[in-house]
Write a protein that holds these residues in place. Structure first.
Motif, PDB file in Angstrom:
ATOM      1  N   SER A 282       0.861  -1.018   0.079  1.00  0.00           N
ATOM      2  CA  SER A 282      -0.079   0.072  -0.095  1.00  0.00           C
ATOM      3  C   SER A 282       0.757   1.199   0.032  1.00  0.00           C
ATOM      4  O   SER A 282       0.569   2.312   0.620  1.00  0.00           O
ATOM      5  N   ILE A 283       2.010   1.107  -0.691  1.00  0.00           N
ATOM      6  CA  ILE A 283       2.789   2.377  -0.685  1.00  0.00           C
ATOM      7  C   ILE A 283       2.330   3.385  -1.671  1.00  0.00           C
ATOM      8  O   ILE A 283       1.942   3.061  -2.858  1.00  0.00           O
ATOM      9  N   LYS A 284       2.072   4.579  -1.153  1.00  0.00           N
ATOM     10  CA  LYS A 284       1.632   5.564  -2.050  1.00  0.00           C
ATOM     11  C   LYS A 284       2.517   6.687  -2.572  1.00  0.00           C
ATOM     12  O   LYS A 284       2.520   7.122  -3.630  1.00  0.00           O
ATOM     13  N   SER A 285       3.753   6.983  -1.788  1.00  0.00           N
ATOM     14  CA  SER A 285       4.766   7.798  -2.345  1.00  0.00           C
ATOM     15  C   SER A 285       6.069   7.086  -1.829  1.00  0.00           C
ATOM     16  O   SER A 285       6.352   6.339  -1.011  1.00  0.00           O
ATOM     17  N   ILE A 286       7.157   7.715  -2.468  1.00  0.00           N
ATOM     18  CA  ILE A 286       8.506   7.083  -2.129  1.00  0.00           C
ATOM     19  C   ILE A 286       9.352   8.271  -1.901  1.00  0.00           C
ATOM     20  O   ILE A 286       9.551   9.276  -2.552  1.00  0.00           O
ATOM     21  N   ASN A 287       9.749   8.211  -0.661  1.00  0.00           N
ATOM     22  CA  ASN A 287      10.650   9.360  -0.068  1.00  0.00           C
ATOM     23  C   ASN A 287      12.290   9.032  -0.923  1.00  0.00           C
ATOM     24  O   ASN A 287      12.633   8.425  -1.031  1.00  0.00           O
ATOM     25  N   LYS A 288      12.789  10.375  -0.692  1.00  0.00           N
ATOM     26  CA  LYS A 288      13.997  10.314  -1.393  1.00  0.00           C
ATOM     27  C   LYS A 288      15.130   9.620  -0.785  1.00  0.00           C
ATOM     28  O   LYS A 288      16.427   9.249  -1.165  1.00  0.00           O
ATOM     29  N   ASP A 289      14.871   9.192   0.904  1.00  0.00           N
ATOM     30  CA  ASP A 289      15.806   8.647   1.645  1.00  0.00           C
ATOM     31  C   ASP A 289      15.454   7.580   1.900  1.00  0.00           C
ATOM     32  O   ASP A 289      15.974   6.763   2.907  1.00  0.00           O
ATOM     33  N   ALA A 290      14.201   6.946   1.286  1.00  0.00           N
ATOM     34  CA  ALA A 290      13.674   5.601   1.600  1.00  0.00           C
ATOM     35  C   ALA A 290      14.592   4.427   1.546  1.00  0.00           C
ATOM     36  O   ALA A 290      14.560   3.404   2.298  1.00  0.00           O
ATOM     37  N   PHE A 291      15.502   4.418   0.567  1.00  0.00           N
ATOM     38  CA  PHE A 291      16.381   3.293   0.372  1.00  0.00           C
ATOM     39  C   PHE A 291      17.723   3.560   0.521  1.00  0.00           C
ATOM     40  O   PHE A 291      18.905   2.929   0.114  1.00  0.00           O
ATOM     41  N   ASP A 292      18.086   4.392   1.693  1.00  0.00           N
ATOM     42  CA  ASP A 292      19.335   4.676   2.100  1.00  0.00           C
ATOM     43  C   ASP A 292      20.016   3.515   2.759  1.00  0.00           C
ATOM     44  O   ASP A 292      19.552   2.595   3.444  1.00  0.00           O
ATOM     45  N   GLY A 293      21.223   3.038   2.019  1.00  0.00           N
ATOM     46  CA  GLY A 293      21.996   2.067   2.608  1.00  0.00           C
ATOM     47  C   GLY A 293      21.993   0.804   1.807  1.00  0.00           C
ATOM     48  O   GLY A 293      22.528  -0.096   1.903  1.00  0.00           O
ATOM     49  N   LEU A 294      21.203   0.858   0.564  1.00  0.00           N
ATOM     50  CA  LEU A 294      20.878  -0.401  -0.194  1.00  0.00           C
ATOM     51  C   LEU A 294      21.906  -0.050  -1.630  1.00  0.00           C
ATOM     52  O   LEU A 294      21.387  -0.074  -2.642  1.00  0.00           O
ATOM     53  N   SER A 303       5.761  -3.635  -7.328  1.00  0.00           N
ATOM     54  CA  SER A 303       4.588  -3.888  -7.876  1.00  0.00           C
ATOM     55  C   SER A 303       3.326  -4.109  -7.000  1.00  0.00           C
ATOM     56  O   SER A 303       3.506  -4.153  -5.665  1.00  0.00           O
ATOM     57  N   ASN A 304       2.099  -3.822  -7.426  1.00  0.00           N
ATOM     58  CA  ASN A 304       0.872  -4.003  -6.508  1.00  0.00           C
ATOM     59  C   ASN A 304       0.968  -2.792  -5.534  1.00  0.00           C
ATOM     60  O   ASN A 304       0.487  -3.154  -4.415  1.00  0.00           O
ATOM     61  N   ASN A 305       1.449  -1.746  -5.492  1.00  0.00           N
ATOM     62  CA  ASN A 305       1.379  -0.585  -4.859  1.00  0.00           C
ATOM     63  C   ASN A 305       0.785   0.671  -5.536  1.00  0.00           C
ATOM     64  O   ASN A 305       1.114   0.799  -6.741  1.00  0.00           O
ATOM     65  N   ASN A 306      -0.018   1.362  -4.985  1.00  0.00           N
ATOM     66  CA  ASN A 306      -0.874   2.313  -5.657  1.00  0.00           C
ATOM     67  C   ASN A 306      -0.099   3.891  -5.444  1.00  0.00           C
ATOM     68  O   ASN A 306      -0.347   4.958  -4.875  1.00  0.00           O
ATOM     69  N   ILE A 307       1.086   3.646  -5.862  1.00  0.00           N
ATOM     70  CA  ILE A 307       2.121   4.771  -5.932  1.00  0.00           C
ATOM     71  C   ILE A 307       1.606   6.142  -6.578  1.00  0.00           C
ATOM     72  O   ILE A 307       1.319   5.795  -7.920  1.00  0.00           O
ATOM     73  N   THR A 308       1.667   7.240  -6.092  1.00  0.00           N
ATOM     74  CA  THR A 308       1.230   8.370  -6.712  1.00  0.00           C
ATOM     75  C   THR A 308       2.387   9.324  -7.152  1.00  0.00           C
ATOM     76  O   THR A 308       2.146  10.160  -7.778  1.00  0.00           O
ATOM     77  N   SER A 309       3.411   9.380  -6.144  1.00  0.00           N
ATOM     78  CA  SER A 309       4.326  10.149  -6.233  1.00  0.00           C
ATOM     79  C   SER A 309       5.638   9.697  -5.686  1.00  0.00           C
ATOM     80  O   SER A 309       5.874   8.848  -4.994  1.00  0.00           O
ATOM     81  N   ILE A 310       6.717  10.204  -6.664  1.00  0.00           N
ATOM     82  CA  ILE A 310       8.281   9.765  -6.071  1.00  0.00           C
ATOM     83  C   ILE A 310       9.111  11.050  -6.247  1.00  0.00           C
ATOM     84  O   ILE A 310       9.294  11.670  -7.120  1.00  0.00           O
TER      85      ILE A 310
END
Length: 815
Positions: A282-294, A303-310
């Motif tokens: 159920s992710i709607k947006s992706i924060n710029k630091d969401a994947f810090d460390g990867l 997939s299967n997330n209702n993403i509206t903004s990145i």
């Protein structure tokens, strides 16, 4: 053709050899080499005629109920035993104790409900154990102990609820553990202490809700972790720092959208991760630091997330990413998404499944086909214009209200959600209102009311406002519930003897936990601390003072302090000491008539009483006997011989008694009144003689300086008078300068009864007048050679007036 017939014949011979039954193979079973297949025969018990040479035995799909109805002692060569799809309900201890060569054991699809301790202790060579689709609800401590070479343990589709190190004990060599499709909701602390070799862990399809920071401790070699299809809503910070070698992580189909939307940096420590699954969260947006460390991720499935903004540069922390799966149809395709289009073109990624939902003229357009300029005329995603304070401190029992206010250009309601410690608050006390702003925007406000807060209300609160275009998170507001300190242990008044130990307990509760401090007499001056005789044990809330001394006495205070306030508990320390002498009493001698002074310097707590005795009789106060300094000193005035004797000082307090003795001797006085008179007379005579000698010396020196030897200058009467006066004055000055003490002696001689002082004064004055008259006569006969003789006569007269002895002496000289 001959060759073909040869090979066909060879194959037939080999086939016949392999399919031929040995003579001792059961009729209903199939035997191939050392492999015996007795599956699907409706056996209710294990056949007793199984050949002893069998190394692989397949008994699956029967109706076997017990494992104890056959003597397993006859099958020590078994290496593989398959008992799937039976009705086995238990594995009795030592049932397979003779199968020490067994490597594979399968007990899938049975009715086993419990695994008891040491069930497999004899299977030291077992490498694979499968217990899928049983009804296991209880796993006893040490159930797998003895599996020294276990590599794979499969326990899917059971009823296990808790993972504990107690039943994982002994699995040091385990590399693959599958617990999928159970009811696991808790992972105990240090559960994996004995599984440090684990490389694959499958916990999918369970009831996990929270991943703690210690949930995967000791799994430093883990390569694959499957946590998909749980109910995970909260992953705490540093939860994955114990997995430095993890390559694959599957968190699909949970409820952790906030991790990506609010960027809580929970993926720190996964520097070797390659594949990351976040499907269906159920992710709607992706924060710029969401994947810090990867930094090494190459595959990301959203997939299967209702993403509206990145947010811009949301994948900057994944420089090796080359496979990104996004299939959302709700993207806001405005100017804020332009960077993402450039990103997928640069990476040559296919994004055919992602399409726009806003603005209207781009609705349904695939992201891969958008080439026109994107604008930012409107902001449909909620924007916060007021959010709770970062830190709030409240006393227990107070009411606290948090406010969150947002605005959006899109029509429709905004939904407010309040979270505490990243978990959505169930049934919160919320007041929400909304209003239209100039017909172009919608403004909404939400109030969260916390009534009579207590310790359970402490935590981090966050407001999340959402609409169909996305979600916005407020800053986290930390609420600290302050509880005034209250003592659970208080120090008591203590009375001890010198050298004993003092033990005090002091503890308090409060929020935040209060700090405990000790003071003495309101300050920090601890003689015991300076001398290293004080010990504090914070964990046990105990203060020790060892080898106590009188300086330790006083009032001690235990203070408990936190942000809510301070409380104090006082206790007194009393030191008791037996009476003793500071200085030992000594024998002494006195002269009769002197004052006898005896000291009895004592110490002791309580203060000892002092009693004086002479020759065994108590001394009382009289006109000659005085007691001072709290009876520590006795004075006997005008001592007499009868005061001689043994004086005893007796000390006494509640702890004991002590006595000291002093032998006193009073000697008679050897001096009487006649002796004293003789001494006085001798002193007076000596004083007179000494005074006379001094005057002789003074006069001699004076005459020596008045006239040079052999010459007498002529002079007028006035000159003679002036000369005599000057010489007399100079003589007096010399006496004052050289013999001031002798002048004083002359005064004392007068007081001693000599009687010459007044006579000398009058004679001096008379001599001075006569000396002036003689000087006049000398003036008339200035050239007279006898004038100096008169001068000396006058001087002789003065000397005669001063002292007769001196006159006699000078007369002899002049003659």
């Amino acid at each position: 053709m001959v060759g073909v017939h040869f090979w066909v014949l060879h194959i037939i011979i080999v086939f016949d050899f392999c399919t031929a039954k040995p003579k001792d193979c059961p009729k209903v079973c199939m035997c191939l080499g050392t492999y015996v297949d007795c599956s699907s025969n409706q056996f209710e018990t294990i056949p007793s005629n199984i050949p002893q040479w069998a190394t692989h035995l397949n008994l699956q799909n029967n109706s076997i109920r017990k494992l104890t109805e056959v003597n397993w002692k006859h099958y020590p060569e078994l290496k593989e035993l398959i008992l799937n799809k039976n009705n086995i309900a238990a594995i009795p201890q030592d049932t397979l104790q003779y199968q020490t060569q067994l490597k594979i054991l399968e007990l899938n699809r049975n009715r086993i409900k419990a695994l008891h301790a040491l069930s497999f202790k004899s299977l030291a060579n077992l490498s694979s154990l499968k217990l899928k689709r049983n009804q296991i609800t209880e796993v006893s401590d040490g159930a797998f102990y003895g599996l020294m070479k276990i590599d794979k343990l499969i326990m899917d589709y059971n009823h296990i609820k808790v993972i504990s190190k107690r039943w994982l004990y002994g699995l040091d060599t385990l590399k693959e553990l599958s617990l999928s499709h159970n009811y696991i909701h808790q992972i105990d602390l240090d559960s994996w202490e004995f599984c440090h070799s684990l490389q694959m862990l499958d916990l999918s399809f369970n009831n996990l809700q929270t991943i703690d920071s210690e949930s995967f401790k000791n799994l430093g070699h883990l390569l694959k972790l499957h946590l998909n299809n749980n109910n995970i809503t909260n992953i705490k910070e540093n939860s994955f720092v114990h997995l430095p070698k993890l390559k694959v992580l599957n968190l699909s189909n949970n409820r952790i959208s906030w991790i990506v939307e609010d960027a809580n940096h929970v993926f720190q420590g996964l520097s070797d991760l390659l594949k990351f699954h976040l499907t269906g969260n159920s992710i709607k947006s992706i924060n710029k630091d969401a994947f810090d460390g990867l930094k090494n991720v190459t595959y990301l499935n959203l997939s299967n997330n209702n993403i509206t903004s990145i947010q811009k540069d949301a994948f900057i922390h994944m420089p090796l990413l080359n496979d990104l799966i996004i299939n959302t149809t709700s993207l806001i395709c405005d100017c804020n998404l332009k960077w993402f289009i450039d990103f997928i073109i640069l990476k040559q990624m296919k994004m055919d499944s992602a399409s726009c939902a806003y603005p209207e003229w781009l609705r349904g357009h695939s992201l891969a086909n958008i080439t026109s300029n994107l604008t930012c005329d409107e902001l449909p995603k909620p924007r916060l214009i007021e959010e709770p304070d970062a830190n709030i401190m409240a006393l227990k029992g107070e009411n606290v209200t948090l406010k969150c206010k947002a605005i959006s250009s899109a029509r429709g309601d905004m939904v407010f959600t309040w979270k505490k410690d990243n978990i959505e608050i169930s049934r919160p006390d919320i007041i929400t209102s909304s209003s239209d702003v100039n017909g172009k925007s919608t403004e909404a406000t939400s109030y969260l009311n916390l009534v009579q807060v207590d310790n359970s209300h402490a935590g981090k609160y966050q407001c999340v406002v959402s609409n169909s275009y996305g979600s916005t998170y407020s800053q986290k507001s930390t609420i600290s519930v302050l509880v005034f300190p209250t003592f659970t242990k208080t120090p008591k008044n203590v009375t001890v003897r010198v050298g004993e130990m003092v033990k005090w307990e002091c503890a308090a509760n409060g929020e935040p936990p209060p700090e405990i401090a000790w003071h003495k007499a309101g300050g920090n001056d601890f003689p015991a601390a300076r001398e290293r005789r004080i010990q504090v044990m914070p964990q046990d809330d105990i203060l020790f003072i060892i080898n106590t001394k009188p300086t330790d006495m006083g009032i001690y205070s235990c203070t408990a302090h936190n942000a809510a306030g301070t409380v104090v508990a006082n206790a007194s320390l009393t030191i008791e000491e037996k009476p003793s002498f500071i200085r030992k009493m000594e024998d002494r001698e006195f002269i009769a008539g002197e004052h006898v002074v005896l000291q009895c310097l004592a110490k002791g707590i309580p203060k000892p009483t002092i009693t004086w005795y002479k020759d065994g009789q108590m001394i009382i106060r009289t006109e000659r006997h005085f007691f001072i300094h709290d009876d520590q000193m006795i004075i006997i005035v005008d001592s007499v011989k009868t005061d001689s004797g043994v004086y005893e000082c007796h000390l006494k307090n509640s702890l004991g008694e002590e006595s000291g003795r002093s032998h006193i001797i009073v000697k008679p006085n050897t001096y009487d009144a006649s002796n004293m008179l003789g001494i006085v007379i001798i002193s007076v005579v000596c004083c007179a003689v000494l005074t006379s000698i001094v005057w002789v010396v003074i006069i001699y020196q004076t005459r020596k300086r008045m006239v040079p030897a052999g010459t007498i200058p002529p002079s007028t009467p006035q000159q003679t008078e002036f000369h005599e006066l000057s010489e007399k004055s100079r003589s007096t000055q010399i006496q004052m300068q050289l013999f001031p003490d002798n002048l004083s002696d002359r005064s004392s001689c007068k007081d001693s009864g000599t009687g010459d002082s007044a006579k000398r004064s009058s004679d001096d004055l008379a001599a001075h007048e006569d000396f002036a008259g003689v000087g006049g006569e000398a003036g008339d006969t200035a050239n007279n050679s006898h004038a100096p003789l008169l001068h000396y006569v006058r001087v002789a007269a003065v000397v005669q007036a001063a002292d007769e002895t001196t006159v006699i002496t000078y007369t002899s000289i002049n003659a």
